[in-house]
Design a protein around this motif. Sequence first.
Motif, short mmCIF file in Angstrom:
data_model
loop_
_atom_site.label_atom_id
_atom_site.label_comp_id
_atom_site.label_asym_id
_atom_site.label_seq_id
_atom_site.Cartn_x
_atom_site.Cartn_y
_atom_site.Cartn_z
N LEU A 101 0.83 -1.21 0.00
CA LEU A 101 0.00 0.00 0.00
C LEU A 101 0.87 1.25 0.00
CD1 LEU A 101 -2.77 1.35 0.20
CD2 LEU A 101 -2.61 1.12 2.69
N LEU A 102 1.92 1.25 0.82
CA LEU A 102 2.82 2.41 0.86
C LEU A 102 3.50 2.62 -0.49
CD1 LEU A 102 3.95 4.58 2.79
CD2 LEU A 102 5.83 3.01 3.29
N ASP A 103 3.88 1.53 -1.13
CA ASP A 103 4.53 1.61 -2.44
C ASP A 103 3.58 2.19 -3.48
OD1 ASP A 103 6.81 1.00 -4.18
OD2 ASP A 103 5.49 -0.49 -5.07
N ILE A 104 2.32 1.78 -3.45
CA ILE A 104 1.32 2.31 -4.38
C ILE A 104 1.14 3.81 -4.17
CG2 ILE A 104 -1.14 2.31 -4.94
CD1 ILE A 104 -1.11 -0.72 -4.36
N MET A 105 1.05 4.23 -2.91
CA MET A 105 0.89 5.65 -2.61
C MET A 105 2.09 6.46 -3.11
SD MET A 105 -2.06 5.89 -1.26
CE MET A 105 -2.00 7.57 -0.67
N ASN A 106 3.28 5.89 -2.97
CA ASN A 106 4.48 6.58 -3.44
C ASN A 106 4.48 6.70 -4.97
OD1 ASN A 106 7.11 7.79 -3.02
ND2 ASN A 106 7.97 5.90 -3.83
#
Length: 250
Positions: A101-106
């Motif tokens: 999820l953090l990677d997608i947001m980045n």
Amino acid sequence: MPAKHSKLHYFGASEEEYFHKVADRRTQFVRPLAMFFVHRNVRSDTLTLASFLLLAFFFFPLFGLENYLAAWVILIISILLDGFDGPVARLGRYASDKGALLDIMNDITAMVIVGLTAIHFGHAVPLLGGLYIVTYLYMIVLIIARNVMEQPFRFVFKSKYYLFIFLLIKVHFHIDILNWFLLVFSVYQIGVTIQGMVHLRRTLPGVLGAGTRTAWPGTDVLARREKQLSRRTERRIRIREHIQRLRGRL
């Protein structure tokens, strides 16, 4: 037993297997450097956060100062850090949906920052730039929603890196492909968003609430809808099998 993969990604069904193969190869290719981070307890989320902070706080001001070389270097470093977080998480054995999820947001943040930079400094028509950013976000939301619901798109083209390339061409070579790109892919992303929304609304059940119980379909209606959906799926399978047989004869 095959490895269990996260559903938090924005790849279509036909892309997912290829994506995981590429991810495994990339992990092996960068293994020595990735293990350097693992041994020093530098977690993948730290790399993702560093990628985010670099782009968020340095790309825009450097672009505004027309220090384009430094801006592009920051963008490339940010992309590389974002590419390392996956191998580090896999080799460190703590890959999770939280990290995904953090990677997608980045990834989304990188697109938004570069898009807003192009608009602010006059390289993109504001209407086209804004439309591209909004439709890209809608499209990604629908892709992830369908993946989580195990109803993925077959294939969806993501154009974020082309935005970066065409902005570079516009700035350094004064060839305006960027605005045409924004127009064409905004239309494409609107189409994907509508398709995803229609599909999800057709398959999602109604939510029964105390205040709106009579407003939602009963269990008999839902059962009929499920049967209709099952028949529709069977027809599609038969049609695909028929097409495959015809191709085999040709």
